[in-house]
Scaffold this active site. Sequence first.
Site, PDB file in Angstrom:
ATOM      1  N   HIS A 135       0.749  -1.153  -0.137  1.00  0.00           N
ATOM      2  CA  HIS A 135      -0.091  -0.003   0.021  1.00  0.00           C
ATOM      3  C   HIS A 135       0.786   1.299   0.044  1.00  0.00           C
ATOM      4  O   HIS A 135       0.588   2.264  -0.611  1.00  0.00           O
ATOM      5  CB  HIS A 135      -0.909  -0.176   1.152  1.00  0.00           C
ATOM      6  CG  HIS A 135      -0.338   0.390   2.421  1.00  0.00           C
ATOM      7  ND1 HIS A 135       0.271  -0.910   3.309  1.00  0.00           N
ATOM      8  CD2 HIS A 135      -0.122   1.338   3.278  1.00  0.00           C
ATOM      9  CE1 HIS A 135       0.700  -0.363   4.484  1.00  0.00           C
ATOM     10  NE2 HIS A 135       0.518   0.904   4.340  1.00  0.00           N
ATOM     11  N   ASP A 136       2.010   1.349   0.605  1.00  0.00           N
ATOM     12  CA  ASP A 136       2.862   2.537   0.648  1.00  0.00           C
ATOM     13  C   ASP A 136       4.222   2.373  -0.354  1.00  0.00           C
ATOM     14  O   ASP A 136       5.011   3.040  -0.031  1.00  0.00           O
ATOM     15  CB  ASP A 136       3.448   2.654   2.145  1.00  0.00           C
ATOM     16  CG  ASP A 136       2.505   3.491   3.077  1.00  0.00           C
ATOM     17  OD1 ASP A 136       1.628   4.061   2.504  1.00  0.00           O
ATOM     18  OD2 ASP A 136       2.453   3.211   4.357  1.00  0.00           O
ATOM     19  N   ASP A 190      -4.099   0.123   8.299  1.00  0.00           N
ATOM     20  CA  ASP A 190      -3.022   1.187   8.038  1.00  0.00           C
ATOM     21  C   ASP A 190      -2.920   1.964   9.573  1.00  0.00           C
ATOM     22  O   ASP A 190      -1.815   2.203   9.998  1.00  0.00           O
ATOM     23  CB  ASP A 190      -2.909   1.719   7.031  1.00  0.00           C
ATOM     24  CG  ASP A 190      -1.605   2.712   6.784  1.00  0.00           C
ATOM     25  OD1 ASP A 190      -0.709   2.280   7.149  1.00  0.00           O
ATOM     26  OD2 ASP A 190      -1.883   3.750   6.130  1.00  0.00           O
ATOM     27  N   HIS A 205      -5.741   3.869   0.005  1.00  0.00           N
ATOM     28  CA  HIS A 205      -6.003   3.630   1.389  1.00  0.00           C
ATOM     29  C   HIS A 205      -6.114   4.862   2.202  1.00  0.00           C
ATOM     30  O   HIS A 205      -6.251   4.709   3.401  1.00  0.00           O
ATOM     31  CB  HIS A 205      -4.873   2.672   1.612  1.00  0.00           C
ATOM     32  CG  HIS A 205      -3.313   3.589   1.492  1.00  0.00           C
ATOM     33  ND1 HIS A 205      -2.752   3.593   0.480  1.00  0.00           N
ATOM     34  CD2 HIS A 205      -2.485   3.937   2.492  1.00  0.00           C
ATOM     35  CE1 HIS A 205      -1.608   4.311   0.637  1.00  0.00           C
ATOM     36  NE2 HIS A 205      -1.637   4.523   1.793  1.00  0.00           N
ATOM     37  N   HIS A 206      -5.711   6.020   1.566  1.00  0.00           N
ATOM     38  CA  HIS A 206      -5.898   7.359   2.368  1.00  0.00           C
ATOM     39  C   HIS A 206      -7.459   7.971   2.106  1.00  0.00           C
ATOM     40  O   HIS A 206      -7.405   9.209   2.493  1.00  0.00           O
ATOM     41  CB  HIS A 206      -5.006   8.144   2.020  1.00  0.00           C
ATOM     42  CG  HIS A 206      -3.547   7.660   2.714  1.00  0.00           C
ATOM     43  ND1 HIS A 206      -3.728   7.477   4.136  1.00  0.00           N
ATOM     44  CD2 HIS A 206      -2.505   7.360   2.431  1.00  0.00           C
ATOM     45  CE1 HIS A 206      -2.301   6.968   4.645  1.00  0.00           C
ATOM     46  NE2 HIS A 206      -1.676   6.850   3.387  1.00  0.00           N
ATOM     47  N   LYS A 208       6.039   5.281  -1.263  1.00  0.00           N
ATOM     48  CA  LYS A 208       6.935   6.034  -0.960  1.00  0.00           C
ATOM     49  C   LYS A 208       8.348   6.145  -1.269  1.00  0.00           C
ATOM     50  O   LYS A 208       9.193   6.942  -0.777  1.00  0.00           O
ATOM     51  CB  LYS A 208       6.839   5.887   0.859  1.00  0.00           C
ATOM     52  CG  LYS A 208       5.439   6.277   1.539  1.00  0.00           C
ATOM     53  CD  LYS A 208       5.472   6.127   2.896  1.00  0.00           C
ATOM     54  CE  LYS A 208       4.320   6.463   3.529  1.00  0.00           C
ATOM     55  NZ  LYS A 208       4.276   6.020   5.070  1.00  0.00           N
ATOM     56  N   HIS A 258       2.254   9.683  -2.818  1.00  0.00           N
ATOM     57  CA  HIS A 258       2.600   8.269  -2.689  1.00  0.00           C
ATOM     58  C   HIS A 258       1.487   7.150  -3.075  1.00  0.00           C
ATOM     59  O   HIS A 258       1.657   6.348  -3.678  1.00  0.00           O
ATOM     60  CB  HIS A 258       3.159   7.955  -1.410  1.00  0.00           C
ATOM     61  CG  HIS A 258       2.144   7.699  -0.396  1.00  0.00           C
ATOM     62  ND1 HIS A 258       1.387   8.566   0.585  1.00  0.00           N
ATOM     63  CD2 HIS A 258       1.853   6.402   0.199  1.00  0.00           C
ATOM     64  CE1 HIS A 258       0.789   8.165   1.422  1.00  0.00           C
ATOM     65  NE2 HIS A 258       0.830   6.812   1.340  1.00  0.00           N
TER      66      HIS A 258
HETATM   67  P1  C2E Z   1       1.852   6.502   8.177  1.00  0.00           P
HETATM   68  O1  C2E Z   1       2.799   7.267   9.317  1.00  0.00           O
HETATM   69  O2  C2E Z   1       1.886   5.199   7.962  1.00  0.00           O
HETATM   70  O3  C2E Z   1       0.546   6.962   8.944  1.00  0.00           O
HETATM   71  C1  C2E Z   1      -0.726   6.282   8.025  1.00  0.00           C
HETATM   72  C2  C2E Z   1      -2.100   7.217   8.680  1.00  0.00           C
HETATM   73  O4  C2E Z   1      -2.202   6.732   9.826  1.00  0.00           O
HETATM   74  C3  C2E Z   1      -1.957   8.675   8.325  1.00  0.00           C
HETATM   75  O5  C2E Z   1      -2.421   8.991   6.865  1.00  0.00           O
HETATM   76  C4  C2E Z   1      -2.974   9.010   9.155  1.00  0.00           C
HETATM   77  O6  C2E Z   1      -4.405   8.791   8.808  1.00  0.00           O
HETATM   78  C5  C2E Z   1      -2.674   7.932  10.345  1.00  0.00           C
HETATM   79  N1  C2E Z   1      -1.956   8.560  11.625  1.00  0.00           N
HETATM   80  C6  C2E Z   1      -0.616   8.379  11.627  1.00  0.00           C
HETATM   81  N2  C2E Z   1      -0.248   8.965  12.717  1.00  0.00           N
HETATM   82  C7  C2E Z   1      -1.552   9.845  13.059  1.00  0.00           C
HETATM   83  C8  C2E Z   1      -1.604  10.574  14.402  1.00  0.00           C
HETATM   84  O7  C2E Z   1      -0.717  11.059  15.042  1.00  0.00           O
HETATM   85  N3  C2E Z   1      -2.610  11.123  14.624  1.00  0.00           N
HETATM   86  C9  C2E Z   1      -3.997  10.663  13.745  1.00  0.00           C
HETATM   87  N4  C2E Z   1      -5.058  11.334  14.101  1.00  0.00           N
HETATM   88  N5  C2E Z   1      -3.460  10.029  12.702  1.00  0.00           N
HETATM   89  C10 C2E Z   1      -2.409   9.326  12.458  1.00  0.00           C
HETATM   90  P2  C2E Z   1      -1.707  10.574   6.561  1.00  0.00           P
HETATM   91  O8  C2E Z   1      -2.136  11.445   7.615  1.00  0.00           O
HETATM   92  O9  C2E Z   1      -2.392  10.698   5.360  1.00  0.00           O
HETATM   93  O10 C2E Z   1      -0.270  10.303   6.435  1.00  0.00           O
HETATM   94  C11 C2E Z   1       0.248   9.724   5.417  1.00  0.00           C
HETATM   95  C12 C2E Z   1       1.884   9.624   5.775  1.00  0.00           C
HETATM   96  O11 C2E Z   1       2.371  10.780   5.807  1.00  0.00           O
HETATM   97  C13 C2E Z   1       2.228   8.972   6.856  1.00  0.00           C
HETATM   98  O12 C2E Z   1       1.964   7.395   7.035  1.00  0.00           O
HETATM   99  C14 C2E Z   1       3.523   9.529   7.283  1.00  0.00           C
HETATM  100  O13 C2E Z   1       4.581   8.829   6.388  1.00  0.00           O
HETATM  101  C15 C2E Z   1       3.361  10.952   6.595  1.00  0.00           C
HETATM  102  N6  C2E Z   1       3.314  11.842   7.631  1.00  0.00           N
HETATM  103  C16 C2E Z   1       1.840  12.195   7.949  1.00  0.00           C
HETATM  104  N7  C2E Z   1       2.009  13.335   8.804  1.00  0.00           N
HETATM  105  C17 C2E Z   1       3.242  13.408   9.139  1.00  0.00           C
HETATM  106  C18 C2E Z   1       4.019  14.429   9.972  1.00  0.00           C
HETATM  107  O14 C2E Z   1       3.653  15.081  10.859  1.00  0.00           O
HETATM  108  N8  C2E Z   1       5.479  14.066  10.126  1.00  0.00           N
HETATM  109  C19 C2E Z   1       6.049  13.232   9.225  1.00  0.00           C
HETATM  110  N9  C2E Z   1       7.445  13.007   8.997  1.00  0.00           N
HETATM  111  N10 C2E Z   1       5.617  12.405   8.346  1.00  0.00           N
HETATM  112  C20 C2E Z   1       3.734  12.480   8.315  1.00  0.00           C
HETATM  113 FE    FE Z   2      -0.185   5.522   2.914  1.00  0.00          FE
HETATM  114 FE    FE Z   3       1.032   2.703   5.793  1.00  0.00          FE
END
Ligand code: C2E
Ligand code: FE
Ligand code: FE
Length: 391
Positions: A238-239, A322, A293-294, A242, A267
Amino acid sequence: MSLDADDPRPYKEDLTPEQMLEVIFDYTAKIAGEKKLQNVLVLMANMGREMVVADRCTVWLIDALRGELFTVVAHGVEEIRIPYGSGLVGAAICSGEPIFIDDAYFDERHNSDNDRKTGYRTKAIMTIPFRNNEGEIIGAYQAINKLTNAEVFSKQDLEYLSLAAAYSGKSLESVMLNDEIMETQKEIIFTMGEIGESRSQETGHHVRRVAQYSYFLALGLGLSEREADLLRSASPMHDIGKVAIPDAILHKPDKLTVEEFEHMKTHTLIGYQLMRNSRRELLQAAATIALQHHEKWDGSGYPQGLKGEEIHLYGRITAVADVFDALGSARVYKPAWELERIIRLFDEERGRHFDPRVVDAFMKMLPQMLEVRDREADVSSDHAHNPADFG
Ligand code: C2E
Ligand code: FE
Ligand code: FE
Ligand code: SIN
Ligand code: SIN
């Protein structure tokens, strides 16, 4: 052998219509059951040889990447390659027209080097290009030396071999596609492995857990074992998009800026583009999951802003898997959440971010989900997981 007058072998007869049908039924059944390209080529050549009572028959295929024609003569052992435009086969393929000659030695396109080496006397040749389902020429049939006393191929032979060629073009395409996709699949899985090793700390265990979570969610939703298994195989990718996201964004130890997050969102599309051209069920499912998936149940997700059941069920399932994993894991940008907080989020987001039915399946399957989480826990020591969280 040669067709000289002192040849001790008697001439053969053309096939009767009954024999012709038997040959066709026999070979098409064998070919349909064969998955290996090399074996299919040999079977097709043998079929053509019997149909037109030729001494030799070869099925040539174009290797566009290398600019060559290739074939296999005996069971999977030896591959023969010649430059793309060479010989009578090359001429037939380039022109798209059959070539039909009674004595090759009177035709300058024929390359007689091989005969000089082997002592074989090539005389009658019939070469017929064939096409795939899109009408593109992908290869040619070539029959050499007619074994009946006519010693030349007839108009009827041309028709028979054309029939074999038409059939072969279509069958070969699917076999070649299969081969190509196996290669693509291996490449993708290999790439996945590499990302797990180097690009993104999160990927290795994250994808394994998301795979297992998706599997249990599918079962919780009442999907078949087969479909749950498909989802388990497809969701780890799914990712994969990236790979194209710069380290500075991927590993940023902070919140992303608006621009960075916009970049991050791509991504989904990138993963989709990597896999969408495959016709294979597994990669089709993986492409859909990468793309969707998003997406969110209420339509506020990305990249397309799909809503409700516009989002493929696999996308809705992987979304829950996820996020469950992302929340329970430490990321460079956030610590792991405690279980109660995660469950509260799924309650709140039921019918908003997530499909309510999938959230219900999640609650039902929670014991299995937690078991996976314990079993596949990250051993990374630089993130302090809350011990209560991992029970
Ligand atoms: P990921 O880390 O695999 O997170 C997948 C999804 O889990 C996120 O999609 C979000 O829906 C949820 N999620 C992850 N952490 C949190 C959180 O702390 N609070 C809440 N409410 N939900 C959370 P999303 O937001 O579309 O992000 C996609 C990807 O973008 C993330 O995959 C990560 O790789 C990156 N990302 C998102 N926000 C940040 C950030 O603030 N800093 C960094 N370095 N990367 C980020
Ligand atoms: Fe993703
Ligand atoms: Fe993921
Ligand atoms: C061959 O017969 O082996 C290829 C060369 C030709 O078509 O003349
Ligand atoms: C995760 O499971 O994604 C966290 C891995 C880590 O940060 O070491």
